[in-house]
Structures are given as structure tokens and as C-alpha cells.
Design a protein around this motif. Structure first.
Motif, short mmCIF file in Angstrom:
data_model
loop_
_atom_site.label_atom_id
_atom_site.label_comp_id
_atom_site.label_asym_id
_atom_site.label_seq_id
_atom_site.Cartn_x
_atom_site.Cartn_y
_atom_site.Cartn_z
N HIS A 132 -18.66 66.35 75.25
CA HIS A 132 -17.86 65.62 76.22
C HIS A 132 -16.43 65.38 75.71
CE1 HIS A 132 -21.34 64.87 78.74
NE2 HIS A 132 -21.98 64.27 77.75
N ASN A 133 -16.13 65.89 74.52
CA ASN A 133 -14.83 65.69 73.87
C ASN A 133 -14.56 64.22 73.56
OD1 ASN A 133 -14.10 68.46 73.83
ND2 ASN A 133 -13.59 68.31 76.01
N PHE A 134 -15.60 63.51 73.13
CA PHE A 134 -15.49 62.12 72.72
C PHE A 134 -16.23 61.93 71.40
CE2 PHE A 134 -15.20 61.49 77.39
CZ PHE A 134 -14.01 60.78 77.44
N THR A 135 -15.98 60.79 70.76
CA THR A 135 -16.78 60.39 69.62
C THR A 135 -17.91 59.52 70.13
OG1 THR A 135 -15.54 58.37 69.20
CG2 THR A 135 -14.75 60.38 68.10
N THR A 136 -18.90 59.28 69.29
CA THR A 136 -20.01 58.40 69.65
C THR A 136 -19.47 57.03 70.04
OG1 THR A 136 -21.53 59.54 68.16
CG2 THR A 136 -22.11 57.29 68.78
N ARG A 137 -18.59 56.51 69.25
CA ARG A 137 -18.04 55.18 69.51
C ARG A 137 -17.29 55.12 70.84
NH1 ARG A 137 -14.38 51.68 65.24
NH2 ARG A 137 -14.32 49.78 66.48
N GLU A 138 -16.48 56.14 71.12
CA GLU A 138 -15.72 56.17 72.37
C GLU A 138 -16.65 56.15 73.59
OE1 GLU A 138 -11.72 58.61 70.94
OE2 GLU A 138 -13.46 59.73 71.68
N ILE A 139 -17.69 56.96 73.55
CA ILE A 139 -18.62 57.00 74.68
C ILE A 139 -19.33 55.67 74.85
CG2 ILE A 139 -20.83 57.95 75.48
CD1 ILE A 139 -19.95 60.67 74.60
N LEU A 140 -19.86 55.13 73.76
CA LEU A 140 -20.66 53.92 73.86
C LEU A 140 -19.83 52.68 74.20
CD1 LEU A 140 -23.15 54.52 70.92
CD2 LEU A 140 -23.54 54.88 73.36
N GLU A 141 -18.61 52.61 73.74
CA GLU A 141 -17.80 51.42 74.01
C GLU A 141 -17.08 51.48 75.35
OE1 GLU A 141 -15.27 50.81 70.62
OE2 GLU A 141 -16.84 49.70 69.56
N SER A 142 -16.86 52.66 75.91
CA SER A 142 -16.07 52.75 77.14
C SER A 142 -16.92 52.77 78.42
CB SER A 142 -15.16 53.98 77.10
OG SER A 142 -15.93 55.15 77.05
N HIS A 143 -18.22 52.79 78.29
CA HIS A 143 -19.10 52.82 79.46
C HIS A 143 -20.17 51.73 79.34
CE1 HIS A 143 -17.35 56.86 79.22
NE2 HIS A 143 -17.39 56.83 80.53
N GLN A 144 -19.73 50.54 79.00
CA GLN A 144 -20.64 49.45 78.66
C GLN A 144 -21.60 49.09 79.80
OE1 GLN A 144 -20.39 48.24 75.39
NE2 GLN A 144 -22.40 47.49 75.91
N GLU A 145 -21.12 49.03 81.02
CA GLU A 145 -21.97 48.62 82.14
C GLU A 145 -23.11 49.61 82.37
OE1 GLU A 145 -21.52 47.87 86.89
OE2 GLU A 145 -19.88 47.18 85.61
N THR A 146 -22.79 50.89 82.40
CA THR A 146 -23.81 51.93 82.58
C THR A 146 -24.80 51.91 81.43
OG1 THR A 146 -22.16 53.31 83.69
CG2 THR A 146 -24.18 54.40 82.97
N ILE A 147 -24.31 51.76 80.22
CA ILE A 147 -25.18 51.73 79.04
C ILE A 147 -26.11 50.53 79.09
CG2 ILE A 147 -25.19 51.36 76.54
CD1 ILE A 147 -22.75 53.24 76.44
N ASN A 148 -25.59 49.36 79.47
CA ASN A 148 -26.45 48.18 79.57
C ASN A 148 -27.57 48.39 80.58
OD1 ASN A 148 -24.99 46.79 77.64
ND2 ASN A 148 -23.70 45.74 79.13
N GLN A 149 -27.28 49.05 81.69
CA GLN A 149 -28.31 49.35 82.69
C GLN A 149 -29.34 50.32 82.12
OE1 GLN A 149 -26.14 50.83 86.05
NE2 GLN A 149 -25.43 48.80 86.70
N MET A 150 -28.88 51.34 81.40
CA MET A 150 -29.80 52.32 80.82
C MET A 150 -30.71 51.66 79.79
SD MET A 150 -27.35 55.68 80.37
CE MET A 150 -28.67 56.76 79.76
N ILE A 151 -30.14 50.79 78.95
CA ILE A 151 -30.93 50.10 77.93
C ILE A 151 -31.94 49.18 78.59
CG2 ILE A 151 -30.82 48.40 76.07
CD1 ILE A 151 -28.11 49.68 75.27
N LYS A 152 -31.50 48.43 79.59
CA LYS A 152 -32.40 47.51 80.30
C LYS A 152 -33.55 48.27 80.93
CE LYS A 152 -32.35 43.93 83.84
NZ LYS A 152 -31.51 43.22 84.84
N TRP A 153 -33.26 49.39 81.59
CA TRP A 153 -34.30 50.20 82.23
C TRP A 153 -35.27 50.76 81.19
CZ3 TRP A 153 -36.02 55.23 82.13
CH2 TRP A 153 -36.88 55.59 83.15
N ARG A 154 -34.73 51.25 80.09
CA ARG A 154 -35.55 51.86 79.04
C ARG A 154 -36.48 50.83 78.40
NH1 ARG A 154 -34.51 56.54 75.63
NH2 ARG A 154 -36.49 56.97 74.64
#
Length: 157
Positions: A132-154
Motif C-alpha cells: 500500500h506504500n505505507f509503513t505499519t505505523r502509518e496504516i495503523l495510526e491513520s485509520h483508527q476508526e476502521t481499525i477499532n471496528q475491526m478489533i471490536k468485531w474480531r
């Protein structure tokens, strides 16, 4: 954790290489291919990493005067002064770490990719992020809302 889990990617060496043809029983070949696929490694990369670790282990064992079960051709004579000692400084437990970590985003040793809406092993996530042309940190920190939903669902399943 298997021997290959600790390698994120193969190091880039600037020296000539040679091919090592080997024969394996079909059952071992299939298991090894499956394991390499899980880790996102080619079979060549995995073989290289295992052989490299074996050689490094035998050098370390010889260096520390322990008994090694290996062939002499794998052991390269070394001089003690080639390996300088490193002073280890203990950190105080009260000192907070300033190093970024992906631990808050982990569920079952996997990290969510909000761009693909899929989960990837922690060991291979940085390789995936590069697609995706990003670092791990860039992806995880810039999409916090989507990630929180994914973690909650998982965690709820």
C-alpha cells in the motif's frame, strides 16, 4: 514460534549466489511449502534463512567453546578480536519507552489492515503495508476508526 518467524524479510547481500538443489520427501515438501506460504516467504528465502542461522549458530558455538554437532566444513575459523564485546545497560523499569509498537492493535498475533479489511500475521504485516506504500505505523495510526471496528468485531467473535 518457529525459526523463520523472527525474520521479517531476507537481507539483501551483494555477493554472488549459488543454487542448492535438494530432494525432500513429498510430505515434508508440502508441509514446508505451507509453512512458507503462511509466513509470506518463498521456499528459497526460507532455506537461505535456515542455512544462514545454522552457520551463525555453529560459529557462535565454536566461539563460545561449546560442543557443536555439525560438520567441519560449515565451521569457519574466527579470531576472538573480530567479535568485540558489547556493554549491556539495564533500563530502569520506571523509564517509559519512546519506541512505537503495534501491540495495542494486535489480536491473536495478527494486525488489521483497514485498507483491505483483512487480518495479517504480525510477522508479515510490514511487508503487506509496503504493498500500500505505507509503513505499519502509518496504516495503523491513520485509520483508527476502521481499525477499532475491526478489533471490536474480531474480539466479539
Amino acid at each position: 514460534m518457529g525459526r523463520l518467524d523472527k525474520y521479517a524479510r531476507q537481507s539483501k547481500r551483494k555477493e554472488p549466489s549459488k543454487v542448492l538443489p535438494i530432494r525432500l520427501p513429498e510430505s515434508i515438501y508440502d508441509q514446508f511449502r505451507k509453512r512458507c506460504d503462511e509466513l509470506g516467504l518463498s521456499m528459497s528465502e526460507a532455506g537461505y534463512l535456515l542455512i544462514k542461522e545454522e552457520i551463525e549458530d555453529s560459529l557462535y558455538t565454536k566461539y563460545t567453546n561449546e560442543v557443536a554437532v555439525t560438520t567441519n566444513s560449515l565451521q569457519i575459523p574466527i579470531q576472538k578480536e573480530e567479535y568485540p564485546t558489547t556493554k549491556v545497560i539495564d533500563r530502569k523499569t520506571s523509564m517509559p519507552s519512546t519506541r512505537w509498537t503495534s501491540t495495542p492493535y494486535e489480536v491473536e498475533n495478527e494486525l488489521p489492515c483497514p485498507l483491505c479489511n483483512q487480518w495479517y500475521s504480525k510477522a508479515n504485516f510490514s511487508r503487506h503495508a509496503k504493498h500500500h506504500n505505507f509503513t505499519t505505523r502509518e496504516i495503523l495510526e491513520s485509520h483508527q476508526e476502521t481499525i477499532n471496528q475491526m478489533i471490536k468485531w474480531r474480539k466479539s467473535n
